[in-house]
Design a protein around this motif. Structure first.
Motif, PDB file in Angstrom:
ATOM      1  N   PHE A   4      40.207   4.430 -17.432  1.00  0.00           N
ATOM      2  CA  PHE A   4      38.819   4.128 -17.082  1.00  0.00           C
ATOM      3  C   PHE A   4      38.760   3.447 -15.719  1.00  0.00           C
ATOM      4  CE2 PHE A   4      35.135   1.236 -17.209  1.00  0.00           C
ATOM      5  CZ  PHE A   4      34.133   2.184 -17.300  1.00  0.00           C
ATOM      6  N   THR A   5      39.620   2.468 -15.501  1.00  0.00           N
ATOM      7  CA  THR A   5      39.667   1.762 -14.217  1.00  0.00           C
ATOM      8  C   THR A   5      40.053   2.728 -13.096  1.00  0.00           C
ATOM      9  OG1 THR A   5      40.343  -0.253 -15.369  1.00  0.00           O
ATOM     10  CG2 THR A   5      40.683  -0.187 -12.996  1.00  0.00           C
ATOM     11  N   LEU A   6      41.019   3.592 -13.355  1.00  0.00           N
ATOM     12  CA  LEU A   6      41.432   4.578 -12.370  1.00  0.00           C
ATOM     13  C   LEU A   6      40.289   5.545 -12.048  1.00  0.00           C
ATOM     14  CD1 LEU A   6      43.723   5.792 -10.649  1.00  0.00           C
ATOM     15  CD2 LEU A   6      44.316   7.195 -12.645  1.00  0.00           C
ATOM     16  N   ALA A   7      39.569   5.969 -13.076  1.00  0.00           N
ATOM     17  CA  ALA A   7      38.446   6.885 -12.863  1.00  0.00           C
ATOM     18  C   ALA A   7      37.367   6.224 -12.003  1.00  0.00           C
ATOM     19  CB  ALA A   7      37.870   7.324 -14.200  1.00  0.00           C
ATOM     20  N   ILE A   8      37.042   4.982 -12.273  1.00  0.00           N
ATOM     21  CA  ILE A   8      36.040   4.267 -11.480  1.00  0.00           C
ATOM     22  C   ILE A   8      36.526   4.130 -10.031  1.00  0.00           C
ATOM     23  CG2 ILE A   8      34.945   2.026 -11.131  1.00  0.00           C
ATOM     24  CD1 ILE A   8      34.672   1.802 -14.132  1.00  0.00           C
ATOM     25  N   PHE A   9      37.797   3.815  -9.862  1.00  0.00           N
ATOM     26  CA  PHE A   9      38.367   3.670  -8.523  1.00  0.00           C
ATOM     27  C   PHE A   9      38.306   4.987  -7.755  1.00  0.00           C
ATOM     28  CE2 PHE A   9      42.116   3.676  -5.685  1.00  0.00           C
ATOM     29  CZ  PHE A   9      41.737   2.626  -4.854  1.00  0.00           C
ATOM     30  N   VAL A  10      38.675   6.082  -8.397  1.00  0.00           N
ATOM     31  CA  VAL A  10      38.659   7.399  -7.750  1.00  0.00           C
ATOM     32  C   VAL A  10      37.228   7.809  -7.409  1.00  0.00           C
ATOM     33  CG1 VAL A  10      39.126   9.854  -8.128  1.00  0.00           C
ATOM     34  CG2 VAL A  10      40.843   8.165  -8.700  1.00  0.00           C
ATOM     35  N   ILE A  11      36.311   7.593  -8.314  1.00  0.00           N
ATOM     36  CA  ILE A  11      34.905   7.924  -8.053  1.00  0.00           C
ATOM     37  C   ILE A  11      34.360   7.086  -6.909  1.00  0.00           C
ATOM     38  CG2 ILE A  11      32.582   7.798  -9.019  1.00  0.00           C
ATOM     39  CD1 ILE A  11      33.822   8.637 -11.710  1.00  0.00           C
ATOM     40  N   SER A  12      34.725   5.826  -6.874  1.00  0.00           N
ATOM     41  CA  SER A  12      34.284   4.957  -5.784  1.00  0.00           C
ATOM     42  C   SER A  12      34.833   5.434  -4.441  1.00  0.00           C
ATOM     43  CB  SER A  12      34.724   3.515  -6.023  1.00  0.00           C
ATOM     44  OG  SER A  12      34.149   3.003  -7.192  1.00  0.00           O
ATOM     45  N   LEU A  13      36.124   5.776  -4.405  1.00  0.00           N
ATOM     46  CA  LEU A  13      36.723   6.292  -3.169  1.00  0.00           C
ATOM     47  C   LEU A  13      36.063   7.595  -2.738  1.00  0.00           C
ATOM     48  CD1 LEU A  13      40.553   5.631  -3.481  1.00  0.00           C
ATOM     49  CD2 LEU A  13      38.938   4.602  -1.905  1.00  0.00           C
ATOM     50  N   TRP A  14      35.793   8.481  -3.688  1.00  0.00           N
ATOM     51  CA  TRP A  14      35.162   9.757  -3.368  1.00  0.00           C
ATOM     52  C   TRP A  14      33.768   9.548  -2.808  1.00  0.00           C
ATOM     53  CZ3 TRP A  14      30.824  12.257  -5.345  1.00  0.00           C
ATOM     54  CH2 TRP A  14      30.662  13.574  -4.913  1.00  0.00           C
ATOM     55  N   SER A  15      32.998   8.676  -3.429  1.00  0.00           N
ATOM     56  CA  SER A  15      31.640   8.436  -2.938  1.00  0.00           C
ATOM     57  C   SER A  15      31.658   7.760  -1.569  1.00  0.00           C
ATOM     58  CB  SER A  15      30.830   7.623  -3.944  1.00  0.00           C
ATOM     59  OG  SER A  15      31.417   6.360  -4.148  1.00  0.00           O
ATOM     60  N   LEU A  16      32.601   6.856  -1.343  1.00  0.00           N
ATOM     61  CA  LEU A  16      32.727   6.212  -0.039  1.00  0.00           C
ATOM     62  C   LEU A  16      33.107   7.237   1.038  1.00  0.00           C
ATOM     63  CD1 LEU A  16      32.708   3.621   1.639  1.00  0.00           C
ATOM     64  CD2 LEU A  16      35.123   3.338   1.034  1.00  0.00           C
ATOM     65  N   ALA A  17      34.024   8.128   0.716  1.00  0.00           N
ATOM     66  CA  ALA A  17      34.428   9.174   1.666  1.00  0.00           C
ATOM     67  C   ALA A  17      33.260  10.109   1.966  1.00  0.00           C
ATOM     68  CB  ALA A  17      35.610   9.959   1.104  1.00  0.00           C
ATOM     69  N   PHE A  18      32.488  10.459   0.951  1.00  0.00           N
ATOM     70  CA  PHE A  18      31.326  11.326   1.144  1.00  0.00           C
ATOM     71  C   PHE A  18      30.287  10.642   2.033  1.00  0.00           C
ATOM     72  CE2 PHE A  18      27.126  12.834  -0.190  1.00  0.00           C
ATOM     73  CZ  PHE A  18      27.270  14.189   0.097  1.00  0.00           C
ATOM     74  N   TYR A  19      30.043   9.368   1.796  1.00  0.00           N
ATOM     75  CA  TYR A  19      29.080   8.615   2.594  1.00  0.00           C
ATOM     76  C   TYR A  19      29.551   8.503   4.045  1.00  0.00           C
ATOM     77  CZ  TYR A  19      26.300   4.713   4.322  1.00  0.00           C
ATOM     78  OH  TYR A  19      25.488   3.913   5.075  1.00  0.00           O
ATOM     79  N   ALA A  20      30.823   8.187   4.241  1.00  0.00           N
ATOM     80  CA  ALA A  20      31.364   8.058   5.599  1.00  0.00           C
ATOM     81  C   ALA A  20      31.300   9.396   6.325  1.00  0.00           C
ATOM     82  CB  ALA A  20      32.798   7.545   5.546  1.00  0.00           C
ATOM     83  N   SER A  21      31.607  10.469   5.645  1.00  0.00           N
ATOM     84  CA  SER A  21      31.543  11.796   6.244  1.00  0.00           C
ATOM     85  C   SER A  21      30.122  12.136   6.665  1.00  0.00           C
ATOM     86  CB  SER A  21      32.061  12.833   5.252  1.00  0.00           C
ATOM     87  OG  SER A  21      31.876  14.134   5.753  1.00  0.00           O
ATOM     88  N   SER A  22      29.167  11.807   5.819  1.00  0.00           N
ATOM     89  CA  SER A  22      27.765  12.066   6.131  1.00  0.00           C
ATOM     90  C   SER A  22      27.306  11.260   7.346  1.00  0.00           C
ATOM     91  CB  SER A  22      26.904  11.735   4.912  1.00  0.00           C
ATOM     92  OG  SER A  22      25.548  11.846   5.231  1.00  0.00           O
ATOM     93  N   MET A  23      27.686  10.006   7.387  1.00  0.00           N
ATOM     94  CA  MET A  23      27.291   9.150   8.514  1.00  0.00           C
ATOM     95  C   MET A  23      27.946   9.625   9.810  1.00  0.00           C
ATOM     96  SD  MET A  23      25.118   7.093   7.323  1.00  0.00           S
ATOM     97  CE  MET A  23      24.962   5.900   8.619  1.00  0.00           C
ATOM     98  N   LEU A  24      29.213  10.009   9.752  1.00  0.00           N
ATOM     99  CA  LEU A  24      29.898  10.505  10.942  1.00  0.00           C
ATOM    100  C   LEU A  24      29.267  11.796  11.446  1.00  0.00           C
ATOM    101  CD1 LEU A  24      33.643   9.826  10.095  1.00  0.00           C
ATOM    102  CD2 LEU A  24      32.287   8.775  11.896  1.00  0.00           C
ATOM    103  N   ARG A  25      28.879  12.672  10.534  1.00  0.00           N
ATOM    104  CA  ARG A  25      28.238  13.929  10.926  1.00  0.00           C
ATOM    105  C   ARG A  25      26.914  13.646  11.640  1.00  0.00           C
ATOM    106  NH1 ARG A  25      28.984  19.020   9.202  1.00  0.00           N
ATOM    107  NH2 ARG A  25      30.195  18.264   7.430  1.00  0.00           N
ATOM    108  N   GLU A  26      26.114  12.767  11.095  1.00  0.00           N
ATOM    109  CA  GLU A  26      24.838  12.420  11.726  1.00  0.00           C
ATOM    110  C   GLU A  26      25.054  11.808  13.103  1.00  0.00           C
ATOM    111  OE1 GLU A  26      22.579   9.908   9.150  1.00  0.00           O
ATOM    112  OE2 GLU A  26      22.520  11.392   7.541  1.00  0.00           O
ATOM    113  N   ASP A  27      26.041  10.938  13.215  1.00  0.00           N
ATOM    114  CA  ASP A  27      26.326  10.300  14.502  1.00  0.00           C
ATOM    115  C   ASP A  27      26.811  11.327  15.527  1.00  0.00           C
ATOM    116  OD1 ASP A  27      26.528   7.988  16.183  1.00  0.00           O
ATOM    117  OD2 ASP A  27      28.704   8.062  15.909  1.00  0.00           O
ATOM    118  N   MET A  28      27.662  12.237  15.101  1.00  0.00           N
ATOM    119  CA  MET A  28      28.153  13.268  16.018  1.00  0.00           C
ATOM    120  C   MET A  28      27.022  14.190  16.459  1.00  0.00           C
ATOM    121  SD  MET A  28      31.871  14.200  14.374  1.00  0.00           S
ATOM    122  CE  MET A  28      32.028  15.675  15.334  1.00  0.00           C
ATOM    123  N   GLU A  29      26.124  14.551  15.558  1.00  0.00           N
ATOM    124  CA  GLU A  29      24.987  15.397  15.919  1.00  0.00           C
ATOM    125  C   GLU A  29      24.085  14.690  16.922  1.00  0.00           C
ATOM    126  OE1 GLU A  29      23.094  16.404  12.262  1.00  0.00           O
ATOM    127  OE2 GLU A  29      24.544  17.971  11.770  1.00  0.00           O
TER     128      GLU A  29
END
Length: 67
Positions: A4-29
């Protein structure tokens, strides 16, 4: 519990990576748009300067032809 802890950690990392990717894309555009606008503005200024020079030359020739 560990899974359960591992799943929460992985989901948190995935959502953080998705958010960072989205912000970087907007900044690059945004930056790319600003660079393109700057380039086009420089080209437009150069074209305008050349057209002004040519218009002056045409006016000089026209004034010589009138006299």
């Amino acid at each position: 519990m560990t899974l359960f802890t591992l799943a929460i950690f992985v989901i948190s990392l995935w959502s953080l990576a998705f958010y960072a990717s989205s912000m970087l894309r907007e900044d690059m555009e945004r930056q790319l748009g600003e660079q393109q606008f700057s380039t086009v503005s420089l080209l437009a200024a150069a074209i305008n300067e050349h057209l002004t020079d040519r218009l002056k030359a045409v006016e000089q020739v026209a004034s010589r032809l009138r006299t």
